[in-house]
Design a protein around this motif. Structure first.
Motif, PDB file in Angstrom:
ATOM      1  N   SER A  35       0.842  -1.194   0.000  1.00 12.45           N
ATOM      2  CA  SER A  35       0.000   0.000   0.000  1.00 12.45           C
ATOM      3  C   SER A  35       0.872   1.236   0.000  1.00 12.45           C
ATOM      4  O   SER A  35       1.946   1.255   0.596  1.00 12.45           O
ATOM      5  CB  SER A  35      -0.890  -0.035   1.242  1.00 12.45           C
ATOM      6  OG  SER A  35      -1.481   1.221   1.444  1.00 12.45           O
ATOM      7  N   ASP A  36       0.396   2.294  -0.679  1.00 15.82           N
ATOM      8  CA  ASP A  36       1.182   3.519  -0.708  1.00 15.82           C
ATOM      9  C   ASP A  36       0.557   4.589   0.167  1.00 15.82           C
ATOM     10  O   ASP A  36       0.687   5.775  -0.084  1.00 15.82           O
ATOM     11  CB  ASP A  36       1.367   4.008  -2.150  1.00 15.82           C
ATOM     12  CG  ASP A  36       0.041   4.164  -2.865  1.00 15.82           C
ATOM     13  OD1 ASP A  36      -1.003   3.840  -2.265  1.00 15.82           O
ATOM     14  OD2 ASP A  36       0.053   4.607  -4.022  1.00 15.82           O
ATOM     15  N   ALA A  37      -0.168   4.171   1.195  1.00 16.68           N
ATOM     16  CA  ALA A  37      -0.773   5.114   2.134  1.00 16.68           C
ATOM     17  C   ALA A  37       0.320   5.879   2.865  1.00 16.68           C
ATOM     18  O   ALA A  37       1.388   5.345   3.139  1.00 16.68           O
ATOM     19  CB  ALA A  37      -1.644   4.362   3.143  1.00 16.68           C
ATOM     20  N   ALA A  38       0.035   7.153   3.139  1.00 10.04           N
ATOM     21  CA  ALA A  38       0.971   7.947   3.929  1.00 10.04           C
ATOM     22  C   ALA A  38       1.041   7.362   5.332  1.00 10.04           C
ATOM     23  O   ALA A  38       0.176   6.604   5.746  1.00 10.04           O
ATOM     24  CB  ALA A  38       0.496   9.387   3.977  1.00 10.04           C
ATOM     25  N   GLY A  39       2.077   7.731   6.056  1.00 10.96           N
ATOM     26  CA  GLY A  39       2.225   7.248   7.420  1.00 10.96           C
ATOM     27  C   GLY A  39       3.497   6.447   7.553  1.00 10.96           C
ATOM     28  O   GLY A  39       4.326   6.410   6.651  1.00 10.96           O
TER      29      GLY A  39
END
Length: 78
Positions: free
Chosen positions: A1-5
């Motif tokens: 996943s390329d979600a921020a965080g």
């Protein structure tokens, strides 16, 4: 996943992240009132608190928003 965080990685056994239930697959996206897009943001959250403070950490678990309370500890080794 390329979600921020950031993903908890080098958790210390018995450390604050483990005690709060944060696992390797979780993605931390907030701490206190601050958004966490990367390590710099997370360090800012840590630097605005002191050991013993309880911080509400927002994280993603399997795509769902979750929160937990983390009691910060000193990073110094005695």
């Amino acid at each position: 996943s390329d979600a921020a965080g950031i993903r908890p990685g080098g958790r210390r056994r018995g450390g604050p992240a483990e005690k709060a239930g944060l696992l390797r697959g979780h993605v931390i996206v907030g701490g206190g009132d601050l958004k966490v897009d990367g390590l710099g943001d997370f360090m800012h959250v840590l630097n605005t608190h002191k050991p013993g403070d309880v911080v509400l950490v927002k994280f993603l678990r399997d795509g769902s928003d979750e929160t937990c309370r983390v009691t910060l500890e000193s990073s110094q080794v005695e």
